[in-house]
Design an enzyme around this catalytic site. Sequence first.
Site, short mmCIF file in Angstrom:
data_model
loop_
_atom_site.label_atom_id
_atom_site.label_comp_id
_atom_site.label_asym_id
_atom_site.label_seq_id
_atom_site.Cartn_x
_atom_site.Cartn_y
_atom_site.Cartn_z
N HIS A 100 0.77 -1.25 0.00
CA HIS A 100 0.00 0.00 0.00
C HIS A 100 0.80 1.31 0.00
CE1 HIS A 100 -3.47 -2.54 0.99
NE2 HIS A 100 -2.77 -3.06 1.98
C1 BDR Z 1 -2.90 0.91 5.29
O1 BDR Z 1 -3.14 0.43 6.61
C2 BDR Z 1 -1.95 0.10 7.25
O2 BDR Z 1 -2.07 -1.12 7.93
C3 BDR Z 1 -0.88 0.08 6.17
O3 BDR Z 1 0.36 0.49 6.69
C4 BDR Z 1 -1.41 1.06 5.17
O4 BDR Z 1 -1.04 2.39 5.50
C5 BDR Z 1 -3.53 -0.06 4.31
O5 BDR Z 1 -4.89 -0.13 4.53
#
Ligand code: BDR
Length: 337
Positions: free
Chosen positions: A266
Amino acid sequence: MLNCAKRLLQGVLLMSMLSAGAQAAPIDLIIDTDPGADDVVALFLAMASPDELKIRAITTVAGNVRLEKTSRNARLAREWAGREEIPVYAGAPRPLLRTPIYAADIHGEEGLPGVAVSEPQKGLANGNAVRYLIDTLSSAKPHSITVAMLGPQTNLALALIEAPEIVNGIKEVIVMGGAHFNGGNITPVAEFNLFADPHAAEVVLKSGVKLTYLPLDVTHKVLTSEARLKQIADLNNAASKRVVDILNAYVKADMKHYGIPGGPVHDTTVIAYLLKPELFTGRQVFMQVDSRDGPTFGQTITDWYGTLKQPGNVTWITEGDAQGFFDLLSARLARLP
Ligand code: BDR
Ligand code: CA
């Protein structure tokens, strides 16, 4: 006549600079983050790209794990990348209003799966991240600083509440967060960063700052694969080994949950977007955040087809070139120790 000659000379100079491949000025950047497996990969990509990104500071927030751990992990990433000159400021230990939530089930108890963590050599910068944001953004040239937002948006929201005029120092805010076409990852409709502090996201949205969102809609199209992890492993340096170990541990849960052949990275898409926006496409849309209690808490409602006839308030990215992303990540990781 003299003016005309001057303009001609300026034109020739500009042309020769362009043909000599003159670099654009680096992006003046603050990275706000909650490391976090994918946050650390994002930090590596950013810290390996000094020609394009001038990282003023890393600011940390509670999110994937508690603030002490996200701040330690940010300092570890900095140490691993050999970029200890970048200050790390710790910020908000909890969201604006809601009860804190964490994601240790995905990121591990230490917030960094697959690798051993230890106390980094260098400590935090003196002062608080929110104060740092206010001081830096209020004394910056108009619309000059970009903020990469890789976790809950609490720090920037607190800064905006205390000093709304800081919007003038911000060029743009690039957020990893939200979900529309993909559905959520923490509830059926909400993405973790928005669910962890929807009120903060609303404050940032309503500030009128220029916003780009990289939601699950795109991050779930930029997936790891065995070949892509091998591409990174083949670099055979300490950074690539850590990234492969982190990702191997991190992507498992998503692959199982969604039945997909690889996992998303992500936050790293935000940094890739800054470095190579041509890898991504999206459109300007009107977006709202649901902060009411109930099953849609934390949902981002995106008016993709313009049904509400409202002016757009975010650029919503839906497509990404996955192989282009992993080629960029590999090329940059090769530069790290
Ligand atoms: C986001 O949520 C967090 O767990 C990850 O680091 C990312 O920023 C993804 O949904
Ligand atoms: Ca994150």
